[in-house]
Design a protein around this motif. Structure first.
Motif, short mmCIF file in Angstrom:
data_model
loop_
_atom_site.label_atom_id
_atom_site.label_comp_id
_atom_site.label_asym_id
_atom_site.label_seq_id
_atom_site.Cartn_x
_atom_site.Cartn_y
_atom_site.Cartn_z
N MET A 111 20.14 2.23 -20.42
CA MET A 111 20.02 3.54 -20.70
C MET A 111 19.19 4.43 -19.78
O MET A 111 18.08 4.09 -19.38
CB MET A 111 19.48 3.72 -22.19
CG MET A 111 20.11 5.07 -22.76
SD MET A 111 20.02 4.87 -24.62
CE MET A 111 18.34 5.71 -24.66
N ILE A 112 19.59 5.42 -19.44
CA ILE A 112 19.09 6.53 -18.45
C ILE A 112 17.49 6.62 -18.98
O ILE A 112 16.65 6.96 -18.04
CB ILE A 112 19.79 7.86 -18.22
CG1 ILE A 112 19.05 8.76 -17.14
CG2 ILE A 112 20.17 8.47 -19.52
CD1 ILE A 112 19.25 8.14 -15.78
N TYR A 113 17.35 7.02 -20.48
CA TYR A 113 15.96 7.52 -20.75
C TYR A 113 14.87 6.25 -20.68
O TYR A 113 13.58 6.41 -20.32
CB TYR A 113 16.05 7.79 -22.27
CG TYR A 113 16.76 9.16 -22.37
CD1 TYR A 113 16.53 10.28 -21.50
CD2 TYR A 113 17.82 9.27 -23.46
CE1 TYR A 113 17.43 11.36 -21.78
CE2 TYR A 113 18.58 10.23 -23.64
CZ TYR A 113 18.15 11.57 -22.83
OH TYR A 113 18.95 12.68 -23.00
N TRP A 114 15.24 5.20 -20.80
CA TRP A 114 14.51 3.92 -20.90
C TRP A 114 14.08 3.76 -19.26
O TRP A 114 12.98 3.35 -18.87
CB TRP A 114 15.07 2.54 -21.37
CG TRP A 114 14.81 2.46 -22.78
CD1 TRP A 114 16.05 2.44 -23.49
CD2 TRP A 114 13.76 2.33 -23.43
NE1 TRP A 114 15.51 2.55 -24.97
CE2 TRP A 114 13.85 2.22 -24.93
CE3 TRP A 114 12.42 2.09 -23.12
CZ2 TRP A 114 13.12 2.10 -25.87
CZ3 TRP A 114 11.47 1.99 -23.99
CH2 TRP A 114 11.93 1.92 -25.45
N LEU A 115 15.06 3.86 -18.39
CA LEU A 115 14.97 3.59 -16.93
C LEU A 115 13.90 4.74 -16.54
O LEU A 115 13.11 4.50 -15.69
CB LEU A 115 16.23 3.98 -16.29
CG LEU A 115 16.21 2.90 -15.17
CD1 LEU A 115 15.99 1.57 -14.93
CD2 LEU A 115 17.78 3.05 -14.30
N LEU A 116 14.03 6.03 -16.90
CA LEU A 116 13.42 7.08 -16.67
C LEU A 116 12.05 6.78 -17.03
O LEU A 116 10.79 7.07 -16.11
CB LEU A 116 13.84 8.37 -17.08
CG LEU A 116 13.71 9.80 -16.67
CD1 LEU A 116 14.00 9.85 -15.26
CD2 LEU A 116 14.38 10.84 -17.20
N PHE A 117 11.59 6.44 -18.20
CA PHE A 117 10.28 6.27 -18.57
C PHE A 117 9.68 5.11 -17.82
O PHE A 117 8.50 5.22 -17.68
CB PHE A 117 10.44 5.62 -20.34
CG PHE A 117 9.18 5.44 -20.91
CD1 PHE A 117 8.15 6.12 -21.35
CD2 PHE A 117 8.92 3.86 -20.96
CE1 PHE A 117 6.96 5.82 -21.92
CE2 PHE A 117 7.70 3.44 -21.26
CZ PHE A 117 6.72 4.45 -21.81
N PHE A 118 10.22 3.87 -17.62
CA PHE A 118 9.81 2.82 -17.06
C PHE A 118 9.34 3.27 -15.58
O PHE A 118 8.40 2.86 -15.13
CB PHE A 118 10.91 1.58 -16.90
CG PHE A 118 10.70 0.70 -15.97
CD1 PHE A 118 9.56 -0.28 -16.21
CD2 PHE A 118 11.29 0.42 -14.87
CE1 PHE A 118 9.36 -1.37 -15.66
CE2 PHE A 118 10.83 -0.55 -13.89
CZ PHE A 118 9.97 -1.45 -14.29
N GLU A 119 10.34 3.96 -14.68
CA GLU A 119 9.85 4.26 -13.65
C GLU A 119 8.92 5.07 -13.52
O GLU A 119 7.95 5.18 -12.53
CB GLU A 119 11.17 4.93 -12.69
CG GLU A 119 12.32 4.11 -12.40
CD GLU A 119 11.90 3.09 -11.33
OE1 GLU A 119 10.96 3.13 -10.59
OE2 GLU A 119 12.61 2.15 -11.06
N PHE A 120 8.36 6.17 -14.22
CA PHE A 120 7.48 7.15 -14.33
C PHE A 120 6.04 6.37 -14.92
O PHE A 120 5.21 6.61 -14.43
CB PHE A 120 7.84 8.50 -15.02
CG PHE A 120 8.65 9.60 -14.07
CD1 PHE A 120 10.01 9.35 -14.11
CD2 PHE A 120 7.91 10.31 -13.26
CE1 PHE A 120 10.85 10.15 -13.21
CE2 PHE A 120 8.68 10.89 -12.28
CZ PHE A 120 9.82 10.93 -12.28
N PHE A 121 6.14 5.47 -15.68
CA PHE A 121 5.38 4.62 -16.24
C PHE A 121 4.58 4.05 -15.03
O PHE A 121 3.36 3.93 -14.84
CB PHE A 121 5.84 3.53 -17.24
CG PHE A 121 4.50 2.85 -17.79
CD1 PHE A 121 4.08 3.52 -18.75
CD2 PHE A 121 4.14 1.63 -17.17
CE1 PHE A 121 2.82 2.80 -19.63
CE2 PHE A 121 3.13 0.89 -17.96
CZ PHE A 121 2.39 1.40 -18.85
#
Lengths: 172, 190
Positions: free
Chosen positions: A1-11
């Motif tokens: 899911m895009i939100y998890w990916l987004l969260f992971f990359e910015f983390f």
């Protein structure tokens, strides 16, 4: 899911970008290569907007990049991801505060990381330069503008507004 | 019960003050990092007396060698000092809030305006301006941080490496941190 990916990359950016807002640029540049969330040209616009609006530059860029990728929830999630690692680390460090800066290991790590980060930002700058400066006309403008920035110490907002006006005047 | 109620109210009032202070800092400072120092000083030291000048400088120097955005790190430190983990969370949220709202509104407006030829010219100019600012930032960073031969070597080595092969920024930071760590253990072993 895009939100998890987004969260992971910015983390990940929050965890590895040591030294402030400008340091996030090479990490965001990596994202333009890895995903089609936003282009390198859009990244340059994000940097400009982030430097001319209130708030920490790194936070502004994360919000902007997240918003471009997945709307309002994207902006919130990217910012949350960016901030989370440092909040945890800082709360943990608060207990051993003064020992940390005096710590020889931390000092050695920072002396090695700072020049590496400078090289990373320089390379990101060169890549963005190659994308935007495509004609001799633009190259001459870029050289003149760099000399202006380097020799007259004005705020970034002043230069970004000036660049906008000159862009219209010279029809860049 | 009555006592607990009034204590709860006092704590809430304190949280409210933390929220307002850091919201203000997030709203009225441009540029991040050291550009935010004067407002931090005015709001946290002079007006509220939350921290001392030395503490603020300590937070800044640690904030620089911890991951993440420096100004956010300073906010987290100060919030923690005032009232523990909840203070840290409130201060962090408050300093981020103005950015979240302003950037998303602005990004939405700019996305609809980008087809306009005037805006396109303005942004073409801005892109050049930003590149000049980034290159200038690198020069300032080099003047400030590259003092020893080890640091000069590290800068040049990473630069050559990055031109030769594509490496992620994460890999470069990990590599540099590891080199610093090895240097530390070697010097200690001596």
């Amino acid at each position: 899911m895009i939100y998890w990916l987004l969260f992971f990359e910015f983390f990940k950016i929050g965890l590895f970008a040591i030294g402030g807002g400008m340091v996030t640029i090479p990490f965001l540049f990596d994202l333009t290569k890895k995903y089609d969330w936003f282009s390198a040209a859009e990244l340059t616009d994000m940097i400009a907007v982030s430097q001319s609006t209130p708030g920490p530059v790194g936070v502004n860029m994360a919000t902007y990049a997240g918003f471009q990728t997945a709307g309002i929830s994207g902006g919130i999630i990217a910012t949350f991801g960016l901030v989370l690692p440092s909040v945890v680390i800082v709360i943990w460090l608060s207990k051993l505060l003064s020992h940390y800066v005096e710590n020889q290991l931390v000092k050695e790590i920072m002396t090695a990381v700072r020049p590496a980060v400078a090289a990373l930002i320089l390379l990101a700058g060169v890549e963005l330069f190659k994308l935007s400066v495509t004609t001799w006309y633009v190259a001459a403008f870029a050289a003149g503008f760099f000399l202006l920035v380097h020799f007259y110490k004005k705020s970034p907002i002043f230069y970004i507004l000036l660049a906008a006006v000159l862009g219209v005047v010279f029809k860049l | 019960m009555a006592e607990r109620g009034s204590m709860g109210r006092a704590a809430l009032a304190e949280y409210g003050r933390i929220l307002v202070s850091f919201f203000k800092i997030g709203l009225f400072t441009f540029g991040g990092g050291y550009a935010m120092l004067p407002l931090f000083r005015q709001e946290l030291i002079e007006k509220r007396g939350y921290i001392s000048e030395n503490e603020l400088l300590d937070y800044y120097s640690i904030g620089q060698c911890t991951p993440g955005v420096i100004a956010v790190n300073v906010a987290t430190f100060t919030g923690y000092k005032i009232s523990g983990v909840s203070g840290a969370c409130i201060a962090t949220l408050a300093i981020n809030l103005p950015s979240l709202v302003i950037i998303m509104v602005l990004a939405g407006i700019l996305n609809t305006l980008s087809a306009n030829p005037w805006v396109a010219h303005a942004f073409a100019g801005i892109r050049i301006g930003v590149i000049a600012l980034i290159l200038n930032e690198v020069i300032l960073l080099l003047k400030k941080t590259v003092g020893t031969n080890f640091q000069r070597g590290m800068f040049i080595f990473i630069l050559i490496l990055l031109f030769a092969v594509h490496l992620s920024a994460v890999a470069v930071v990990l590599f540099a941190a590891l080199t610093g760590g090895i240097k530390y253990w070697k010097e200690r072993a001596r």
